[in-house]
Write a protein that holds these residues in place. Structure first.
Motif, PDB file in Angstrom:
ATOM      1  N   ASN A  55      97.281  71.200  43.898  1.00  0.00           N
ATOM      2  CA  ASN A  55      98.315  70.300  43.386  1.00  0.00           C
ATOM      3  C   ASN A  55      98.916  69.436  44.491  1.00  0.00           C
ATOM      4  OD1 ASN A  55      97.892  71.409  40.868  1.00  0.00           O
ATOM      5  ND2 ASN A  55      99.624  72.812  40.984  1.00  0.00           N
ATOM      6  N   VAL A  56      99.128  70.026  45.658  1.00  0.00           N
ATOM      7  CA  VAL A  56      99.685  69.258  46.777  1.00  0.00           C
ATOM      8  C   VAL A  56      98.695  68.192  47.239  1.00  0.00           C
ATOM      9  CG1 VAL A  56     100.390  69.412  49.201  1.00  0.00           C
ATOM     10  CG2 VAL A  56     101.256  71.064  47.543  1.00  0.00           C
ATOM     11  N   LEU A  57      97.406  68.532  47.271  1.00  0.00           N
ATOM     12  CA  LEU A  57      96.396  67.553  47.674  1.00  0.00           C
ATOM     13  C   LEU A  57      96.295  66.412  46.665  1.00  0.00           C
ATOM     14  CD1 LEU A  57      93.546  69.866  49.035  1.00  0.00           C
ATOM     15  CD2 LEU A  57      95.070  68.382  50.353  1.00  0.00           C
ATOM     16  N   LEU A  58      96.472  66.711  45.385  1.00  0.00           N
ATOM     17  CA  LEU A  58      96.467  65.651  44.378  1.00  0.00           C
ATOM     18  C   LEU A  58      97.595  64.660  44.633  1.00  0.00           C
ATOM     19  CD1 LEU A  58      95.671  67.570  41.062  1.00  0.00           C
ATOM     20  CD2 LEU A  58      94.275  65.785  42.119  1.00  0.00           C
ATOM     21  N   ARG A  59      98.735  65.162  45.057  1.00  0.00           N
ATOM     22  CA  ARG A  59      99.867  64.282  45.350  1.00  0.00           C
ATOM     23  C   ARG A  59      99.673  63.560  46.682  1.00  0.00           C
ATOM     24  NH1 ARG A  59     104.775  68.203  45.097  1.00  0.00           N
ATOM     25  NH2 ARG A  59     105.876  66.352  45.868  1.00  0.00           N
ATOM     26  N   ARG A  60      99.133  64.247  47.662  1.00  0.00           N
ATOM     27  CA  ARG A  60      98.947  63.631  48.980  1.00  0.00           C
ATOM     28  C   ARG A  60      97.937  62.492  48.921  1.00  0.00           C
ATOM     29  NH1 ARG A  60      99.605  64.974  54.480  1.00  0.00           N
ATOM     30  NH2 ARG A  60      97.924  64.268  55.834  1.00  0.00           N
ATOM     31  N   HIS A  61      96.923  62.659  48.082  1.00  0.00           N
ATOM     32  CA  HIS A  61      95.855  61.652  47.994  1.00  0.00           C
ATOM     33  C   HIS A  61      95.852  61.017  46.603  1.00  0.00           C
ATOM     34  CE1 HIS A  61      94.471  63.104  51.857  1.00  0.00           C
ATOM     35  NE2 HIS A  61      94.396  64.331  51.373  1.00  0.00           N
ATOM     36  N   ALA A  62      97.040  60.659  46.136  1.00  0.00           N
ATOM     37  CA  ALA A  62      97.170  60.084  44.802  1.00  0.00           C
ATOM     38  C   ALA A  62      96.475  58.733  44.675  1.00  0.00           C
ATOM     39  CB  ALA A  62      98.650  59.938  44.445  1.00  0.00           C
TER      40      ALA A  62
ATOM     41  N   VAL B 163      88.542  64.107  39.371  1.00  0.00           N
ATOM     42  CA  VAL B 163      88.029  65.056  38.369  1.00  0.00           C
ATOM     43  C   VAL B 163      86.622  65.516  38.745  1.00  0.00           C
ATOM     44  CG1 VAL B 163      87.337  65.323  35.957  1.00  0.00           C
ATOM     45  CG2 VAL B 163      89.463  64.126  36.520  1.00  0.00           C
ATOM     46  N   LEU B 164      85.776  64.584  39.150  1.00  0.00           N
ATOM     47  CA  LEU B 164      84.415  64.949  39.542  1.00  0.00           C
ATOM     48  C   LEU B 164      84.431  65.877  40.745  1.00  0.00           C
ATOM     49  CD1 LEU B 164      81.353  64.627  39.259  1.00  0.00           C
ATOM     50  CD2 LEU B 164      81.504  62.586  40.707  1.00  0.00           C
TER      51      LEU B 164
ATOM     52  N   SER C  46      81.747  60.304  50.044  1.00  0.00           N
ATOM     53  CA  SER C  46      82.217  59.627  51.256  1.00  0.00           C
ATOM     54  C   SER C  46      83.681  59.912  51.582  1.00  0.00           C
ATOM     55  CB  SER C  46      82.025  58.114  51.104  1.00  0.00           C
ATOM     56  OG  SER C  46      82.796  57.615  50.017  1.00  0.00           O
ATOM     57  N   SER C  47      84.308  60.854  50.873  1.00  0.00           N
ATOM     58  CA  SER C  47      85.742  61.081  51.056  1.00  0.00           C
ATOM     59  C   SER C  47      86.048  62.543  51.379  1.00  0.00           C
ATOM     60  CB  SER C  47      86.496  60.666  49.784  1.00  0.00           C
ATOM     61  OG  SER C  47      87.863  60.953  49.898  1.00  0.00           O
ATOM     62  N   PRO C  48      86.288  62.898  52.660  1.00  0.00           N
ATOM     63  CA  PRO C  48      86.666  64.276  53.009  1.00  0.00           C
ATOM     64  C   PRO C  48      87.886  64.800  52.250  1.00  0.00           C
ATOM     65  CG  PRO C  48      86.027  63.079  54.976  1.00  0.00           C
ATOM     66  CD  PRO C  48      86.056  62.079  53.863  1.00  0.00           C
ATOM     67  N   PRO C  49      88.923  63.963  51.963  1.00  0.00           N
ATOM     68  CA  PRO C  49      90.035  64.502  51.169  1.00  0.00           C
ATOM     69  C   PRO C  49      89.592  65.021  49.798  1.00  0.00           C
ATOM     70  CG  PRO C  49      90.715  62.471  52.236  1.00  0.00           C
ATOM     71  CD  PRO C  49      89.240  62.614  52.477  1.00  0.00           C
ATOM     72  N   LEU C  50      88.600  64.361  49.194  1.00  0.00           N
ATOM     73  CA  LEU C  50      88.097  64.842  47.913  1.00  0.00           C
ATOM     74  C   LEU C  50      87.278  66.123  48.080  1.00  0.00           C
ATOM     75  CD1 LEU C  50      87.103  61.503  46.116  1.00  0.00           C
ATOM     76  CD2 LEU C  50      89.085  62.968  45.681  1.00  0.00           C
ATOM     77  N   TRP C  51      86.626  66.279  49.235  1.00  0.00           N
ATOM     78  CA  TRP C  51      85.932  67.551  49.498  1.00  0.00           C
ATOM     79  C   TRP C  51      86.960  68.685  49.532  1.00  0.00           C
ATOM     80  CZ3 TRP C  51      82.814  65.811  54.451  1.00  0.00           C
ATOM     81  CH2 TRP C  51      81.974  64.740  54.109  1.00  0.00           C
ATOM     82  N   ALA C  52      88.089  68.442  50.231  1.00  0.00           N
ATOM     83  CA  ALA C  52      89.131  69.463  50.330  1.00  0.00           C
ATOM     84  C   ALA C  52      89.706  69.783  48.950  1.00  0.00           C
ATOM     85  CB  ALA C  52      90.244  68.985  51.259  1.00  0.00           C
ATOM     86  N   LEU C  53      89.884  68.753  48.148  1.00  0.00           N
ATOM     87  CA  LEU C  53      90.388  68.957  46.783  1.00  0.00           C
ATOM     88  C   LEU C  53      89.419  69.825  45.979  1.00  0.00           C
ATOM     89  CD1 LEU C  53      92.466  68.214  44.559  1.00  0.00           C
ATOM     90  CD2 LEU C  53      91.041  66.223  44.055  1.00  0.00           C
ATOM     91  N   GLY C  54      88.123  69.526  46.067  1.00  0.00           N
ATOM     92  CA  GLY C  54      87.128  70.313  45.352  1.00  0.00           C
ATOM     93  C   GLY C  54      87.081  71.753  45.827  1.00  0.00           C
ATOM     94  N   ALA C  55      87.206  71.952  47.161  1.00  0.00           N
ATOM     95  CA  ALA C  55      87.183  73.312  47.706  1.00  0.00           C
ATOM     96  C   ALA C  55      88.389  74.114  47.229  1.00  0.00           C
ATOM     97  CB  ALA C  55      87.151  73.262  49.231  1.00  0.00           C
ATOM     98  N   ALA C  56      89.569  73.482  47.189  1.00  0.00           N
ATOM     99  CA  ALA C  56      90.765  74.178  46.726  1.00  0.00           C
ATOM    100  C   ALA C  56      90.644  74.542  45.249  1.00  0.00           C
ATOM    101  CB  ALA C  56      92.003  73.301  46.953  1.00  0.00           C
ATOM    102  N   PHE C  57      90.169  73.598  44.435  1.00  0.00           N
ATOM    103  CA  PHE C  57      90.008  73.850  43.004  1.00  0.00           C
ATOM    104  C   PHE C  57      88.974  74.947  42.763  1.00  0.00           C
ATOM    105  CE2 PHE C  57      88.093  72.953  38.841  1.00  0.00           C
ATOM    106  CZ  PHE C  57      89.218  72.872  38.042  1.00  0.00           C
ATOM    107  N   GLY C  58      87.859  74.889  43.476  1.00  0.00           N
ATOM    108  CA  GLY C  58      86.825  75.902  43.308  1.00  0.00           C
ATOM    109  C   GLY C  58      87.296  77.279  43.726  1.00  0.00           C
ATOM    110  N   THR C  59      88.032  77.358  44.841  1.00  0.00           N
ATOM    111  CA  THR C  59      88.566  78.645  45.302  1.00  0.00           C
ATOM    112  C   THR C  59      89.546  79.215  44.297  1.00  0.00           C
ATOM    113  OG1 THR C  59      88.303  77.971  47.613  1.00  0.00           O
ATOM    114  CG2 THR C  59      89.819  79.791  47.170  1.00  0.00           C
ATOM    115  N   MET C  60      90.395  78.349  43.751  1.00  0.00           N
ATOM    116  CA  MET C  60      91.361  78.789  42.749  1.00  0.00           C
ATOM    117  C   MET C  60      90.665  79.423  41.554  1.00  0.00           C
ATOM    118  SD  MET C  60      92.630  77.568  39.532  1.00  0.00           S
ATOM    119  CE  MET C  60      92.577  75.778  39.537  1.00  0.00           C
ATOM    120  N   ASN C  61      89.672  78.754  41.016  1.00  0.00           N
ATOM    121  CA  ASN C  61      88.972  79.272  39.843  1.00  0.00           C
ATOM    122  C   ASN C  61      88.209  80.550  40.150  1.00  0.00           C
ATOM    123  OD1 ASN C  61      88.838  77.453  37.207  1.00  0.00           O
ATOM    124  ND2 ASN C  61      89.096  76.084  38.960  1.00  0.00           N
ATOM    125  N   ALA C  62      87.470  80.562  41.270  1.00  0.00           N
ATOM    126  CA  ALA C  62      86.669  81.735  41.603  1.00  0.00           C
ATOM    127  C   ALA C  62      87.550  82.960  41.802  1.00  0.00           C
ATOM    128  CB  ALA C  62      85.844  81.455  42.867  1.00  0.00           C
TER     129      ALA C  62
END
Length: 304
Positions: free
Chosen positions: A177-184, A192-193, A70-86
């Motif tokens: 990292n910026v998204l983690l701070r923006r949506h602390a 984490v999930l 239910s949280s678009p900011p967490l979707w963005a966080l997941g997309a950034a993390f996934g892109t980084m790893n891939a």
């Protein structure tokens, strides 16, 4: 003693990240592309979080999975993390490890721009020096010294796909990292999930799309060799994540950032020892500038 344990945990996390390229390359040699590997690794991580991800919050609140969905900011966080790893692990699996790690760590450049845009943190003189050092280091690492000057074609920019992926991975890491701070305010279990789901989803989606287009081989037949390495790699990543959570929550942010720079040292040393790279003068000189820029950035306080 707590500080010593926290520093040790961060060094363990940096060691996990710095040596993570080797099992990916070993699996690549066994026919398992790094994108499939990442999808499997984070699928195991998501399953490991399964019980806690479904458990309701305090006083009957939403579970971490419900919070993520239910949280678009967490979707963005997941997309950034996934892109980084891939992008990063694809790069180090097939390219020069040291060069890829250095280009990935162009953090001062991306962090300054993204923090200014998303957090309203105005660049300081120190952060400007960090950006200049990072750009100079990248230019030195990428400069085509093996051929004569050919005008704009000789400019130091990522010409090869592994180089471009390493740069993309570093930019995605800065965004993460910026998204983690923006949506602390988002609960840590949900963060984490979201990142683990992003690690599984981005790698799996890209792998499926490229496979459908005939540009990526499918997964190899099930064999104890690659299954065993993948299972151990999943546990290795979970260990690194737990170490990061333990250390980062007990130390100042600047201390965490500076300590995590040791990942560059671990990656370079392991690449030389295990044959993933042969250092050159350009790598050493450019790497020193990038390392200095990252250290300066880690020591720079935010400005609003």
């Amino acid at each position: 003693m707590t500080r010593t344990h926290a520093l040790g945990a961060l060094l363990l996390c940096a060691f996990v990240g710095g040596t993570g390229w080797w099992p990916f390359r070993a699996l690549q040699e066994r026919g398992l592309h790094p994108l499939w590997t990442l999808g499997l690794v984070y699928a195991v991580a998501v399953l490991a979080l399964g019980p806690s991800a479904l458990r309701p919050g305090p006083l009957g609140g939403r579970s971490p999975l419900q919070q993520v969905l239910s949280s678009p900011p967490l979707w963005a966080l997941g997309a950034a993390f996934g892109t980084m790893n891939a992008a990063f692990f694809w790069s180090v699996s097939i390219g020069d490890v040291i060069r890829a790690v250095l280009l990935f760590n162009l953090m001062p450049l991306w962090a300054a721009l993204l923090a200014w845009w998303l957090l309203g943190e105005r660049p300081t003189r120190r952060s400007g020096v960090g950006v200049a050092l990072a750009l100079a280091g990248a230019a030195w690492v990428l400069w085509p010294s093996d051929r004569a000057w050919e005008g704009w074609r000789s400019l130091p920019w990522p010409r090869e796909p592994p180089h471009a992926r390493a740069v993309l991975g570093g930019a995605a890491f800065a965004l993460n990292n910026v998204l983690l701070r923006r949506h602390a305010e988002q609960p840590q279990p949900a963060q984490v999930l979201a990142m683990f789901l992003g690690g599984m989803g981005v790698a799996g989606t890209v792998a499926l799309a490229l496979h459908a287009a005939g540009q990526l081989p499918g997964m190899p037949p099930v064999a104890p060799g690659w299954l065993g390495i993948t299972a151990l790699l999943s546990l290795w990543f979970l260990l690194g994540n737990c170490a990061l959570q333990y250390g980062a929550t007990r130390l100042p942010a600047n201390t965490t950032s500076v300590t995590m720079l040791s990942e560059i040292v671990f990656a370079a040393a392991s690449a030389v020892v295990l044959g993933g790279s042969q250092p050159t003068l350009a790598m050493l000189g450019g790497g020193a500038l990038i390392f200095a820029a990252a250290w300066l950035s880690a020591r720079t306080p935010a400005s609003t």
